[in-house]
Design an enzyme around this catalytic site. Sequence first.
Site, mmCIF file in Angstrom:
data_model
loop_
_atom_site.group_PDB
_atom_site.id
_atom_site.type_symbol
_atom_site.label_atom_id
_atom_site.label_comp_id
_atom_site.label_asym_id
_atom_site.label_seq_id
_atom_site.Cartn_x
_atom_site.Cartn_y
_atom_site.Cartn_z
ATOM 1 C CG HIS A 1 9.470 -23.143 27.269
ATOM 2 N ND1 HIS A 1 9.808 -24.471 27.142
ATOM 3 C CD2 HIS A 1 10.387 -22.599 28.112
ATOM 4 C CE1 HIS A 1 10.862 -24.729 27.887
ATOM 5 N NE2 HIS A 1 11.235 -23.601 28.478
ATOM 6 N NE ARG A 2 13.615 -25.027 26.398
ATOM 7 C CZ ARG A 2 14.010 -26.246 26.727
ATOM 8 N NH1 ARG A 2 14.360 -27.099 25.771
ATOM 9 N NH2 ARG A 2 14.089 -26.637 27.988
ATOM 10 C CD GLU B 1 12.486 -19.314 28.139
ATOM 11 O OE1 GLU B 1 13.314 -19.517 29.030
ATOM 12 O OE2 GLU B 1 12.401 -20.061 27.130
ATOM 13 C CG ASP C 1 16.814 -20.847 27.061
ATOM 14 O OD1 ASP C 1 16.588 -20.664 28.267
ATOM 15 O OD2 ASP C 1 16.084 -21.542 26.325
ATOM 16 C CG HIS D 1 17.559 -25.090 26.764
ATOM 17 N ND1 HIS D 1 18.011 -26.309 27.254
ATOM 18 C CD2 HIS D 1 16.824 -24.549 27.761
ATOM 19 C CE1 HIS D 1 17.566 -26.489 28.475
ATOM 20 N NE2 HIS D 1 16.841 -25.432 28.810
ATOM 21 C CD GLU E 1 16.703 -19.912 31.556
ATOM 22 O OE1 GLU E 1 15.682 -20.355 30.989
ATOM 23 O OE2 GLU E 1 17.476 -20.603 32.243
ATOM 24 C CE LYS F 1 18.843 -22.594 30.100
ATOM 25 N NZ LYS F 1 17.949 -23.042 31.215
ATOM 26 C CG ASP G 1 7.179 -26.655 25.339
ATOM 27 O OD1 ASP G 1 7.879 -25.703 25.736
ATOM 28 O OD2 ASP G 1 7.425 -27.851 25.635
HETATM 29 O O1 G3P Z 1 11.423 -19.838 31.333
HETATM 30 C C1 G3P Z 1 11.427 -20.973 32.103
HETATM 31 C C2 G3P Z 1 12.147 -22.140 31.520
HETATM 32 O O2 G3P Z 1 12.669 -21.821 30.264
HETATM 33 C C3 G3P Z 1 13.207 -22.634 32.396
HETATM 34 O O3 G3P Z 1 13.660 -23.897 32.036
HETATM 35 O O4 G3P Z 1 15.250 -25.463 31.049
HETATM 36 O O5 G3P Z 1 13.417 -24.580 29.682
HETATM 37 O O6 G3P Z 1 15.323 -23.118 30.292
HETATM 38 P P1 G3P Z 1 14.447 -24.261 30.710
HETATM 39 CA CA CA Z 2 14.635 -21.119 29.297
#
Ligand code: G3P
Ligand code: CA
Length: 299
Positions: free
Chosen positions: A50-51, A77, A79, A92, A160, A162, A286
């Site tokens: 994640h990120r 992942e 953004d 993000h 993503e 955003k 994460d």
């Molecule tokens: O990929 C899911 C997640 O990234 C969504 O929430 O706020 O971390 O972008 P956020």
């Molecule tokens: Ca995200």
Amino acid sequence: MFQRLGSAAAIMALALLGGSGTAAAMPEADARAAEVQRAPVSTGVLDVAHRGASAYAPENTLAAIDAAHEHEATTVELDVQRSKDGELVIVHDTTLARTTDAEEVFPDRAPYNVADFTMKEMRRLDAGSWFDSAYADERIPTLQEALQRLREHDMNLLLEIKSPALYPGIEGDIAEALSNAPDWLTGARAGGPDRLTIQSFDWMSTKRSHDRLPSVPHGLLGLVPEDQIDDYAAWADQINPNHTTIDADYVEKVHEADMEVLTYTVNNADDMRSAIGMGVDGIISDYPDVLRKVIAEER
Ligand code: G3P
Ligand code: CA
């Protein structure tokens, strides 16, 4: 799906892990053992950092992509948003305040919206010190830079879009950027996960992106009401909700509509086990290292 590393990478990994000879000199049995040790976990559950591996490096930076690679993640992942001068950037928050030193560098530019800064201005910002001073050289990467780093690591991308309402036409910008990087549009490699998936909390934006990039799988972030799942299944490939909002019945309904579920953001091993028990197709965390271990345990 959900296989990534080939035997060559597996062999090289064992060599780097302290094997005495080169990969080429490794006996075949050792090479097979290396594949077992190093190959992506194959319960059918996709691991997504994640990120980037954001527990270990500043989120949405090249360092976070590198950290995900070091922790053997299959997929990252990230953004994407857009600068004032039209550059697609990996960040993000819709403002620069939390993850950069924008308030120090540009003291009179509140509220620090991403959309108010040119790429040249963003380049001046330190995107790593907020996390740890060791990362003071990290910059906000462009989408192209992130794609290149992922390519170097042979990793896949869950991208993503955003807050697309702030960036009218961003779906077309992303499609155009990818037309210059066609290797990302090739779908899944044999036996592997999709090279690229695009998702957003804004489902209309997701549809616009799908229409521009029909060969790329698209995911709906958040919880689609059960009575709408079949409608979205006409074009969407995934529903990607928060793990606290779903149960096994919901996952089954999504599967019945021939879509997948990738759930976020799951950082606790017990929650990972619980999500796997629900039958999800992927987990976004994460902590890609913890996730990988849990998936392996559950195999
Ligand atoms: O990929 C899911 C997640 O990234 C969504 O929430 O706020 O971390 O972008 P956020
Ligand atoms: Ca995200």
